[in-house]
Scaffold this active site. Structure first.
Site, PDB file in Angstrom:
ATOM      1  N   SER A 244       0.866  -1.163   0.000  1.00 58.78           N
ATOM      2  CA  SER A 244       0.000   0.000   0.000  1.00 58.78           C
ATOM      3  C   SER A 244       0.909   1.222   0.000  1.00 58.78           C
ATOM      4  CB  SER A 244      -0.882  -0.007   1.240  1.00 58.78           C
ATOM      5  OG  SER A 244      -0.105   0.376   2.354  1.00 58.78           O
ATOM      6  N   LYS A 245       0.287   2.392  -0.109  1.00 60.01           N
ATOM      7  CA  LYS A 245       1.050   3.643  -0.159  1.00 60.01           C
ATOM      8  C   LYS A 245       2.029   3.745   1.007  1.00 60.01           C
ATOM      9  CE  LYS A 245       0.075   7.164  -3.064  1.00 60.01           C
ATOM     10  NZ  LYS A 245      -1.111   7.665  -3.661  1.00 60.01           N
TER      11      LYS A 245
END
Ligand code: GLU
Length: 469
Positions: A244-245
């Protein structure tokens, strides 16, 4: 002699190049370099809604930063439409593909019925030439073109990462290769390109494993043997979840901005699912020399920030100081520092390379060389006592004429400590606080040498550093 290796990286420009994509690109590139083959870049931009010029540029920038140079391309699939249409027409003419007039409503109804019976939804072949004989195409329906998949048998390949993979042809639909408006579909374009570009090896993410049997059938129908396939497993986040980010699903170029060296990034990406004995730190060239598909692990690998930071420091240590200085320069400038007012970036790099993990940290640690800092009043009060204030005053005088080099500075500091009955740190720590605003600096004689006589003396007598009884 085996055919020369031709390998491609074929990103879809629907977003930036994240770590997983960059690793795929790296493996493909290294394989081409290892076998002195040809590395082809192909931009798969047929998804017109999701592909953007910005994303294409981001991919090109990321590859340039990492040094993944290509020998052919970039080829854009959107520019190859006439070629795909030509192959579709040829496949229709040869009976390898056929027009299917099934409407979306009919297809939905078929799916529902199949699911109600507990079957896997699949196209039932009703417009295959043998089933459609004598049937008139319905008015107003523009057909799709479907590939006539073999009815029986299996399609299998020896994946260079995952081993033998086999699919039953009964599991595979007659794939739509062209939509009603004539635009060709993804799996079809890939095969036409891989044939035209004479690709010998396909290294790609394992999210494509399900596409591979369909593609192999099209290769064979067109009279070509498929390339060698190597499907590399996913890169997971630190917590074992999908990236994820928070941990790595950012553009590779953000690591450039964050002060990582491209050679460290390559080293890091290479070790995500690949190993060469116990070697941890290696150059891009060594990686190319060692890389082969057999050493890729079939299980997913995990992103790890600590390891990336460690590798970056190791690569900073390996670079000649002057070169590291050149890499540091833009980061000093981004800190708003005027490099002409202080030591050369190479000298700074030499001083800090063992102490920090990124170029940003190095630039921040070096701020005090180029701009005066205001030391924390509490730190100064804690460090400056009557006994060492007197020693500092004496040193301030000595420094006026002292030859400005490490040995004399070191000797002068030790002498002053001795004369005032202090331990050397009782002099060195307050000087650190006064000139750099922190107690944690490299060796003080080295710091002062670079800082210079004037700045050192001025900061030793800063207002606020007097001892108030
Ligand atoms: N364009 C595909 C992707 O970005 C890669 C297809 C391939 O390598 O065959 O996932």
């Amino acid at each position: 002699m085996p055919a020369p290796v031709r390998i491609r990286f074929a990103p879809s420009p629907t977003g930036f190049l994240h770590l997983g994509g960059a690793r795929t690109a790296l493996f493909a590139w290294a394989y081409a370099r290892h076998f002195q083959g040809t590395f082809v870049l192909r931009i798969e931009d047929t998804d017109r809604e999701r592909s953007t010029q910005v994303a294409t540029q981001a991919i090109l920038d990321s590859m340039a930063w990492l040094g993944l140079d290509y020998d052919e391309g970039p080829f854009y699939q959107m520019e190859r439409m006439p070629r795909y249409r030509e192959v579709v027409a040829d496949m229709l003419a040869r009976g390898l593909a056929y027009r299917c007039y099934m409407s979306t409503e009919e297809l939905d109804a078929l799916r529902e019925a199949q699911m109600a019976r507990g079957e896997k939804p699949r196209y039932d072949g009703r417009w295959r030439p043998e089933n459609a004989a004598g049937k008139a195409p319905p008015a107003g329906v523009v057909p799709v073109i479907r590939f006539r998949n073999p009815d029986s048998g299996t399609v299998a390949w020896d994946d260079r990462v995952k081993g033998r993979i086999e699919f039953a042809n009964t599991e595979l639909d007659d794939l739509v290769i062209a939509r009603p408006d004539g635009t060709p579909t993804y799996n079809f374009c890939v095969v036409v390109d891989d044939i035209d570009m004479r690709i010998t090896h396909v290294i790609r993410g394992d999210d494509h494993v399900n596409n591979t049997p369909r593609q192999i059938n099209i290769f064979r129908a067109l009279g070509y043997e498929p390339p060698v396939f190597a499907h590399v497993p996913t890169v997971l986040g630190e917590d074992g979840q999908k990236l994820s980010k928070r941990h790595g699903a950012v553009s590779v170029t953000e690591y450039d901005v964050a002060g990582y060296l491209p050679e460290a990034m390559i080293n890091f990406l290479a070790r995500l699912g690949w190993a060469h004995g116990n070697d941890e730190v290696f150059s891009p060239q060594e990686f190319c020399d060692w890389f082969d598909l057999d050493a890729i692990s079939p299980s997913p690998s995990r992103f790890n920030t600590d390891k990336l930071r460690w590798l970056n420091q190791e690569h900073m240590k390996r670079l000649p100081s002057e070169e590291l200085g050149w890499r540091l320069l833009p980061f000093l400038e981004k800190e708003g520092l005027d490099v002409a007012t202080g030591p050369t970036p190479g000298a700074v790099a030499e001083l800090f390379r063992e102490r920090v993990a990124t170029l940003i940290e190095m630039a921040q640690a070096a701020r005090f060389f180029y701009t005066d800092i205001t030391p924390d009043a509490a730190l100064v009060a804690e460090q400056i006592q009557p006994a060492n204030r007197a020693a500092l005053d004496e040193l301030h005088k000595v420094f006026e004429t002292l030859p400005w080099n490490r040995e004399s500075l070191n000797a002068a500091l030790k002498n002053a400590a001795q004369r005032h009955g202090l331990k050397p740190p009782q002099i060195m720590m307050p000087i650190r606080a006064l000139v750099a605003g922190t107690l944690s600096t490299p060796a003080i004689d080295a710091v002062l040498t670079l800082l210079g006589r004037e700045k050192t003396r001025a900061r030793m007598q800063r207002p606020g550093s007097e001892v108030v009884d």
